[in-house]
Design a protein around this motif. Structure first.
Motif, PDB file in Angstrom:
ATOM      1  N   GLY A 621       0.939  -1.058   0.061  1.00  0.00           N
ATOM      2  CA  GLY A 621       0.035   0.090   0.110  1.00  0.00           C
ATOM      3  C   GLY A 621       0.814   1.365  -0.041  1.00  0.00           C
ATOM      4  N   GLN A 622       2.182   1.215   0.594  1.00  0.00           N
ATOM      5  CA  GLN A 622       2.870   2.257   0.771  1.00  0.00           C
ATOM      6  C   GLN A 622       3.510   2.647  -0.682  1.00  0.00           C
ATOM      7  OE1 GLN A 622       2.947   4.980   3.268  1.00  0.00           O
ATOM      8  NE2 GLN A 622       1.000   3.858   3.433  1.00  0.00           N
ATOM      9  N   PHE A 623       3.975   1.723  -1.119  1.00  0.00           N
ATOM     10  CA  PHE A 623       4.594   1.481  -2.591  1.00  0.00           C
ATOM     11  C   PHE A 623       3.636   2.316  -3.492  1.00  0.00           C
ATOM     12  CE2 PHE A 623       7.654  -1.532  -1.165  1.00  0.00           C
ATOM     13  CZ  PHE A 623       8.905  -0.809  -1.737  1.00  0.00           C
ATOM     14  N   TYR A 624       2.256   1.892  -3.375  1.00  0.00           N
ATOM     15  CA  TYR A 624       1.463   2.438  -4.592  1.00  0.00           C
ATOM     16  C   TYR A 624       0.854   3.794  -3.899  1.00  0.00           C
ATOM     17  CZ  TYR A 624      -3.089   3.041  -6.523  1.00  0.00           C
ATOM     18  OH  TYR A 624      -4.285   3.537  -7.391  1.00  0.00           O
ATOM     19  N   GLU A 625       1.028   4.034  -2.721  1.00  0.00           N
ATOM     20  CA  GLU A 625       0.573   5.706  -2.040  1.00  0.00           C
ATOM     21  C   GLU A 625       1.630   6.441  -2.649  1.00  0.00           C
ATOM     22  OE1 GLU A 625      -1.237   7.389   0.445  1.00  0.00           O
ATOM     23  OE2 GLU A 625      -2.992   5.840   0.164  1.00  0.00           O
ATOM     24  N   ALA A 626       2.949   6.066  -2.446  1.00  0.00           N
ATOM     25  CA  ALA A 626       4.038   6.870  -2.889  1.00  0.00           C
ATOM     26  C   ALA A 626       4.187   7.526  -4.267  1.00  0.00           C
ATOM     27  CB  ALA A 626       5.226   6.497  -2.340  1.00  0.00           C
ATOM     28  N   GLU A 627       3.829   6.450  -4.970  1.00  0.00           N
ATOM     29  CA  GLU A 627       3.804   6.322  -6.421  1.00  0.00           C
ATOM     30  C   GLU A 627       2.735   7.260  -7.000  1.00  0.00           C
ATOM     31  OE1 GLU A 627       5.144   3.124  -9.479  1.00  0.00           O
ATOM     32  OE2 GLU A 627       2.967   2.987  -9.177  1.00  0.00           O
ATOM     33  N   SER A 628       1.640   7.227  -6.538  1.00  0.00           N
ATOM     34  CA  SER A 628       0.387   7.865  -7.017  1.00  0.00           C
ATOM     35  C   SER A 628       0.580   9.319  -6.494  1.00  0.00           C
ATOM     36  CB  SER A 628      -0.782   7.183  -6.100  1.00  0.00           C
ATOM     37  OG  SER A 628      -0.979   5.895  -6.346  1.00  0.00           O
ATOM     38  N   CYS A 629       1.093   9.431  -5.234  1.00  0.00           N
ATOM     39  CA  CYS A 629       1.357  10.805  -4.701  1.00  0.00           C
ATOM     40  C   CYS A 629       2.239  11.720  -6.069  1.00  0.00           C
ATOM     41  CB  CYS A 629       1.818  10.986  -3.530  1.00  0.00           C
ATOM     42  SG  CYS A 629       2.017  12.624  -2.753  1.00  0.00           S
ATOM     43  N   LEU A 630       3.159  11.031  -6.122  1.00  0.00           N
ATOM     44  CA  LEU A 630       4.079  11.668  -7.177  1.00  0.00           C
ATOM     45  C   LEU A 630       3.503  11.880  -8.825  1.00  0.00           C
ATOM     46  CD1 LEU A 630       7.302   9.655  -6.275  1.00  0.00           C
ATOM     47  CD2 LEU A 630       6.832  12.048  -5.706  1.00  0.00           C
ATOM     48  N   VAL A 631       2.781  10.958  -8.912  1.00  0.00           N
ATOM     49  CA  VAL A 631       2.006  11.035 -10.289  1.00  0.00           C
ATOM     50  C   VAL A 631       1.146  12.229 -10.110  1.00  0.00           C
ATOM     51  CG1 VAL A 631       0.249   9.871 -11.893  1.00  0.00           C
ATOM     52  CG2 VAL A 631       2.436   8.548 -10.972  1.00  0.00           C
ATOM     53  N   GLU A 632       0.267  12.415  -9.212  1.00  0.00           N
ATOM     54  CA  GLU A 632      -0.639  13.494  -9.048  1.00  0.00           C
ATOM     55  C   GLU A 632       0.148  14.676  -9.040  1.00  0.00           C
ATOM     56  OE1 GLU A 632      -2.597  12.939  -5.259  1.00  0.00           O
ATOM     57  OE2 GLU A 632      -3.600  10.896  -6.085  1.00  0.00           O
ATOM     58  N   ALA A 633       1.196  14.861  -8.276  1.00  0.00           N
ATOM     59  CA  ALA A 633       2.049  16.167  -8.719  1.00  0.00           C
ATOM     60  C   ALA A 633       2.951  16.386  -9.586  1.00  0.00           C
ATOM     61  CB  ALA A 633       3.007  16.105  -7.141  1.00  0.00           C
ATOM     62  N   GLY A 634       2.898  15.467 -10.628  1.00  0.00           N
ATOM     63  CA  GLY A 634       3.485  15.580 -12.003  1.00  0.00           C
ATOM     64  C   GLY A 634       5.113  15.317 -11.712  1.00  0.00           C
ATOM     65  N   ARG A 635       5.337  14.770 -10.536  1.00  0.00           N
ATOM     66  CA  ARG A 635       6.929  14.329 -10.394  1.00  0.00           C
ATOM     67  C   ARG A 635       7.317  12.947 -11.149  1.00  0.00           C
ATOM     68  NH1 ARG A 635       9.321  17.145  -6.322  1.00  0.00           N
ATOM     69  NH2 ARG A 635       8.263  19.300  -5.916  1.00  0.00           N
ATOM     70  N   LEU A 636       6.147  12.008 -11.483  1.00  0.00           N
ATOM     71  CA  LEU A 636       6.314  10.915 -12.202  1.00  0.00           C
ATOM     72  C   LEU A 636       5.422  10.780 -13.498  1.00  0.00           C
ATOM     73  CD1 LEU A 636       8.209   8.232 -11.749  1.00  0.00           C
ATOM     74  CD2 LEU A 636       5.878   7.430 -10.479  1.00  0.00           C
ATOM     75  N   PRO A 637       5.859  10.656 -14.366  1.00  0.00           N
ATOM     76  CA  PRO A 637       5.121  10.095 -15.638  1.00  0.00           C
ATOM     77  C   PRO A 637       4.438   8.801 -15.479  1.00  0.00           C
ATOM     78  CG  PRO A 637       7.299  10.448 -16.315  1.00  0.00           C
ATOM     79  CD  PRO A 637       7.272  10.464 -14.863  1.00  0.00           C
ATOM     80  N   ALA A 638       2.875   8.995 -15.847  1.00  0.00           N
ATOM     81  CA  ALA A 638       2.195   7.906 -15.409  1.00  0.00           C
ATOM     82  C   ALA A 638       2.535   6.651 -16.140  1.00  0.00           C
ATOM     83  CB  ALA A 638       0.628   7.978 -15.927  1.00  0.00           C
ATOM     84  N   GLY A 639       3.393   6.714 -17.083  1.00  0.00           N
ATOM     85  CA  GLY A 639       3.836   5.543 -17.909  1.00  0.00           C
ATOM     86  C   GLY A 639       4.983   4.667 -17.187  1.00  0.00           C
ATOM     87  N   GLN A 640       5.540   5.366 -16.160  1.00  0.00           N
ATOM     88  CA  GLN A 640       6.640   4.846 -15.522  1.00  0.00           C
ATOM     89  C   GLN A 640       6.158   4.286 -14.154  1.00  0.00           C
ATOM     90  OE1 GLN A 640       9.981   7.528 -14.770  1.00  0.00           O
ATOM     91  NE2 GLN A 640       9.999   8.263 -17.048  1.00  0.00           N
ATOM     92  N   ARG A 641       4.821   4.004 -13.989  1.00  0.00           N
ATOM     93  CA  ARG A 641       4.143   3.326 -12.975  1.00  0.00           C
ATOM     94  C   ARG A 641       4.788   2.018 -12.767  1.00  0.00           C
ATOM     95  NH1 ARG A 641      -1.102   5.708 -10.465  1.00  0.00           N
ATOM     96  NH2 ARG A 641      -0.232   4.783  -8.606  1.00  0.00           N
ATOM     97  N   ARG A 642       5.321   1.454 -11.527  1.00  0.00           N
ATOM     98  CA  ARG A 642       5.410   0.161 -11.311  1.00  0.00           C
ATOM     99  C   ARG A 642       4.418  -0.678 -10.355  1.00  0.00           C
ATOM    100  NH1 ARG A 642      11.179  -0.078  -8.625  1.00  0.00           N
ATOM    101  NH2 ARG A 642      10.233   1.580  -7.495  1.00  0.00           N
ATOM    102  N   PHE A 643       3.705   0.042  -9.647  1.00  0.00           N
ATOM    103  CA  PHE A 643       2.800  -0.638  -8.658  1.00  0.00           C
ATOM    104  C   PHE A 643       1.194  -0.152  -8.996  1.00  0.00           C
ATOM    105  CE2 PHE A 643       7.019   1.023  -6.519  1.00  0.00           C
ATOM    106  CZ  PHE A 643       7.510  -0.213  -6.768  1.00  0.00           C
ATOM    107  N   ALA A 644       1.077   0.120 -10.126  1.00  0.00           N
ATOM    108  CA  ALA A 644      -0.575   0.375 -10.244  1.00  0.00           C
ATOM    109  C   ALA A 644      -1.455  -0.765 -10.199  1.00  0.00           C
ATOM    110  CB  ALA A 644      -0.578   1.012 -11.726  1.00  0.00           C
ATOM    111  N   HIS A 645      -0.780  -1.975 -10.159  1.00  0.00           N
ATOM    112  CA  HIS A 645      -1.556  -3.333 -10.365  1.00  0.00           C
ATOM    113  C   HIS A 645      -1.816  -3.708  -8.803  1.00  0.00           C
ATOM    114  CE1 HIS A 645       2.611  -4.609 -10.079  1.00  0.00           C
ATOM    115  NE2 HIS A 645       2.204  -5.751  -9.682  1.00  0.00           N
ATOM    116  N   PHE A 646      -1.026  -3.123  -7.764  1.00  0.00           N
ATOM    117  CA  PHE A 646      -0.889  -3.383  -6.405  1.00  0.00           C
ATOM    118  C   PHE A 646      -2.576  -3.489  -5.992  1.00  0.00           C
ATOM    119  CE2 PHE A 646       3.509  -3.069  -5.043  1.00  0.00           C
ATOM    120  CZ  PHE A 646       3.763  -3.878  -5.563  1.00  0.00           C
TER     121      PHE A 646
END
Length: 931
Positions: A621-646
């Motif tokens: 859950g924390q891997f997903y939370e951290a990644e989602s927060c960065l995507v929302e803030a524009g700090r990480l491209p959505a195409g580079q997500r690794r944990f969206a399937h969690f």
């Protein structure tokens, strides 16, 4: 007389090994081929013989007439409506569905009702679950069925010295719709029709009811018997191993792993004494008779067994630390073989290899029985004979006993005589004394795992040996073997759950509070956003540790069975390697009180949180939370997500019946992105069946709310304050499609508040405010809320605080106050004074809670609140859980019946729309975000 089907000959043999001598056909066993063919006995010279069929095969090649056994088993399954579950087995989720029958306290009317009636009563821990009586007068077209033959329940004696050329035996047919089914046949048929997880649930609930448990399950149709090791895995028992009773003597262990001396009771040929009644008398303290083993004097106990012969049952005695109750000072296992040892030689051989002593009940010892026992001359097991003085042939018995004494290394003290008309107290005491003497001396001590090892050697199938189960076990061991210290493992392997998560949770809480503030300073808002992104980037910079990766692989398995096996293995494996530091008896934990008469420091941990499956899911859950927060803030491209399937993986676990964490027990916060992502995936998987009713249970830890939910709905919430996680957990219950329209929902989401709510008002307001906020969240999500109380006026201030908040919003769930009697054993029925006390003026804690909500002296008694109508049934008194003194106590019938009535009322309220408007998952997601 020609036989149309099978020809049975008694062929002369020379002296042979006992293993080659097949047992004779006995009318009392009712296991022969004459149900479909006439038999012709040809008496030949000599005493040694074997059975040979007309096609030349013998007993060793085709045990116990499998053709007939096949038809008997298939007809029994058909009679009970279970034949459709022989390929696709009945699952645990099938048995837990909410249907129209869930609201009825109905009696079975036809045999096909019996399996479902048994499962429902067992889920509710009802002591009468084994009763298979049917209400025959309700049968619509019941007509008497003519029987071609009928056998009286009598013992037929055959003396081989008599000059009789043949005996004619008559056999009864299988039970018909107007003939009750033997409860042991029902149990065997249901277990043979269930998958491993439903078998496990059945055995676990039988253990809580103090029923004898199936250990070896006979299945002659498929030519093998199954040792039920996996089915026993979930049973954990507590006991006090020494006197005086105290913290140091408290023990808790799995029955599969703990070793104890075992004592087997078997029947040879015929016996006028009942093994099961004798065992019950041995296990019963004082003059109270416990019917642990089903016996012939119980209702339907004399009904003939059709498929249950060969069943081996097991039960244990566990000491309580009280001299007036403890029959033995240490745990002792008791084994019971159903049927004659001559017809079930494999099971008897197993019992001789795992038991410290074997008690053989018989009226007659013939030459055949003598040879059976002679083959055990190399055994180190002690043997005792229990004879009847009024049955059998006294001189013949004495002659063979004198021969067996040197062979079995016994003496005349090993031959006991029991009067069949009564279980005399002196005889029971004598048996107990023998068992105690054997147990005190150096003797064989075995665990259920040891028994399974012996069963494998003898060629029995062990349920745990299937490929999916073993692959899941291997994966679990690859994770748990690295756990040497629980705290160190969390620090090194579960890195996202430490300080970064706690700090991020605190920042998100402050950020959320700013959104509700008037004209919040933008600078402070930007600072909180910056700190949160830094913490989330720090978390996102890590990769899942090897143990977490292995866990993810386990729950990603394409095999649903392997996935479920893996989760169960993880639960038990983590419990073994990460035992909590605080090991106290349950009563000690329930009596924790505030220090020095003041407020308890609820900021401190009253008990250590053991490492569990929820910690691995928190990490995901924390891997997903951290990644989602960065995507929302524009700090990480959505195409580079690794944990969206969690979240998809987690939603599949929720659908399989695993409780998932809604509120993190370590930070007492809700990972909103993770929870909403999980619910979105759940919505996708449920498609059109996404209408929900949310039912929550709140109360102070130790008030029995988790046990109440588990008993009511068959759920798997952790129980026991000393071993359970502190977070709030949710579990999904499916409503049967045929009932969903009537009930108004497709699923019920049940939320257990766990250990979130304290029972006292803390001196520091932060913890109280946090608890009140969490209570408001859980109640705000709910259509129905059950408040579990240990004392009539003991409503936690945080819950009162939430009541007042929600009353302002107009969102008021349907409330049910449950007063659970944790100490009385025999209390039953509603007590009006409890209802009056709950409506009385508020206590000091209640006033303090009201003042914190700025209502001051205007706070009213509960009767004045909008949700509490004293004329309606909002307040329940639940009798004590146990009947007797733990650990040998069974669940009281009054508790089970009261829980069923509460369940019926809750479902009735849902159906009648008395709860808040039912919601779909999308609405629930929006509520989580808002609250």
């Amino acid at each position: 007389m020609a036989s149309p089907g099978i020809e049975v000959e008694l062929l002369v043999k020379g002296h042979s090994d006992l293993g080659e001598v097949a047992p004779e056909i006995k009318a009392s066993e009712r296991r022969t081929a004459v149900a479909i063919a006439d038999l012709e006995w040809r008496e030949m010279e000599g005493d040694d013989c074997e059975f040979r069929y007309g096609d030349g095969t013998n007993e060793a090649q085709d045990n116990d007439f499998p053709t007939v056994e096949r038809s008997r088993l298939q007809e029994m399954l058909s009679l009970l409506g279970l034949e459709t579950y022989q390929v696709q087995k009945l699952s645990l989720q099938d048995s837990l569905q909410i249907s129209f029958d869930s609201m009825k306290n109905w009696a079975p009317q036809v045999p096909k009702d019996l399996p479902w009636n048994f499962l429902r009563k067992l889920q509710a821990l009802n002591a009468e679950a084994r009763n298979t009586t049917m209400v025959l007068d309700l049968l619509p077209d019941a007509r008497p069925v003519e029987k071609e033959s009928q056998m009286e329940e009598e013992i037929i004696y055959w003396d081989p010295t008599d000059d009789i050329a043949a005996d004619i035996y008559s056999f009864s047919e299988l039970p018909t719709p107007d003939t009750p089914v033997n409860p042991l046949d029902l149990l065997c048929a249901l277990l043979l029709s269930s998958d491993g997880f439903l078998q496990q649930e059945i055995v676990l609930k039988m253990s809580l009811c103090q029923f004898a448990l199936p250990l070896v399950l006979p299945d002659s149709e498929n030519h093998y018997h199954t040792f039920l090791l996996w089915a026993m895995r979930g049973i954990v028992r507590t006991w006090w191993s020494q006197l005086p009773r105290g913290v140091g003597s408290f023990r808790e262990d799995s029955v599969v792993l703990s070793r104890a001396p075992a004592f087997a009771f078997v029947r040879m040929d015929v016996s006028s004494n009942s093994k099961s009644q004798l065992l019950n008398a041995i296990l019963s303290p004082g003059h109270r008779q416990w019917d642990c083993f089903w016996h012939r004097d119980l209702n339907l106990g004399t009904n003939p067994r059709e498929i249950a012969d060969g069943l081996v049952e097991i039960s244990w005695f566990f000491p309580s630390g009280r001299e007036d109750l403890d029959i033995f000072p240490e745990p002792v296992a008791f084994l019971n073989l159903r049927g004659d040892i001559g017809s079930h030689w494999l099971q008897f051989k197993l019992l001789t290899e795992i038991s410290s002593a074997v008690f053989i009940l018989t009226d007659n010892i013939s030459k055949k029985e003598y040879k059976l026992l002679y083959s055990m001359k190399e055994s180190t097991t002690k043997y005792y004979f229990i004879l009847s003085p009024y049955r059998g042939k006294r001189n013949t018995n004495l002659r063979f006993l004198n021969k067996l004494i040197p062979v079995l290394k016994i003496d005349h003290s090993h031959v006991l005589v029991k009067v069949s008309s009564t279980d005399s107290e002196s005889f029971v005491k004598r048996i107990r004394a023998i068992i105690g003497s054997v147990a005190r001396a150096p003797c064989r001590r075995v665990s259920v795992e040891d028994m399974a090892h012996a069963a494998r050697k003898l060629g029995l199938k062990v349920d745990e040996d299937c490929e999916e189960c073993q692959k899941a076990k291997d994966r679990m061991e690859r994770i748990t073997r690295k756990i040497k210290d629980s705290d160190a493992y969390r620090r090194d392997e579960l890195r996202l759950q430490g300080d970064p998560w706690k700090k991020a949770a605190q920042v998100e809480k402050e950020f959320c509070q700013l959104q509700w503030a008037k004209d919040p300073p933008e600078k402070h808002r930007a600072e909180l956003r910056r700190r949160l992104l830094e913490l989330r980037m720090q978390q996102n910079g890590h990769d899942p540790a090897s143990g977490v990766q292995e866990f993810i692989s386990g729950i990603s398995s394409p095999s649903p069975g392997e996935k479920l096996y893996f989760l169960r293995w993880m639960e038990w494996g983590l419990a073994r390697v990460a035992q909590p530091r605080l090991r106290q008896p349950p009563e000690t934990l329930l009596t924790l009180r505030p220090k020095h008469g003041g407020a308890a420091d609820l900021g401190e941990q009253l008990w250590p949180e053991p490492l569990g499956v929820e910690h691995f899911l928190r990490e995901m859950g924390q891997f997903y939370e951290a990644e989602s927060c960065l995507v929302e803030a524009g700090r990480l491209p959505a195409g580079q997500r690794r944990f969206a399937h969690f979240p998809g993986l987690a939603s599949e676990l929720l659908l399989t019946g695993l409780p998932l964490e809604l509120i993190d027990g370590s930070t007492l916060s809700t990972p909103v992105r993770w929870v909403t992502g999980l619910l979105k995936e759940l919505h996708v998987r449920l498609e059109r069946r996404s209408r929900l009713v949310v039912l929550s249970a709140l109360g102070v830890p130790g008030t029995g709310k988790s046990t109440l939910l588990n008993t009511m709905f068959g759920l798997r919430f952790a129980t026991g304050k000393s071993c359970g996680p502190r977070g709030a957990f949710m579990q999904l219950i499916t409503v049967a499609e045929g009932f969903s329209q009537d009930l108004g929902c497709d699923h019920i989401l049940v939320i257990d508040s766990g250990g979130l709510i304290g029972g006292a008002l803390t001196s520091a307001g932060d913890r109280f405010e946090l608890e009140a906020s969490l209570a408001t969240l859980l109640m705000g999500l709910s259509n129905v809320t059950v408040v579990s109380l240990a004392e009539a006026r003991d409503i936690p201030p945080a819950i009162l605080h939430a009541f007042l908040r929600l009353e302002k919003t107009g969102h008021m769930p349907n409330y049910q106050f449950v007063y659970q009697n944790l100490h009385e054993v025999t209390a039953s029925g509603p007590r009006p004074r409890d209802k009056r006390q709950l409506m009385d003026p508020p206590s000091d804690l209640s006033r303090a809670a009201a003042q914190m909500e700025k209502q001051g002296d205007g706070f009213r008694a509960l009767a004045g609140l909008a949700f509490c109508d004293p004329e309606k049934q909002h307040i329940w008194h639940i009798p004590g859980l146990w009947h007797g003194a733990p650990p040998m106590a069974a669940v009281s019938l009054a508790y089970s019946e009261a829980i069923f009535e509460l369940k019926r009322c809750l479902l009735e309220n849902i159906r009648n729309g008395l709860s808040n408007q039912n919601k779909n998952i999308q609405q629930l997601i929006e509520l989580v975000r808002r609250l």
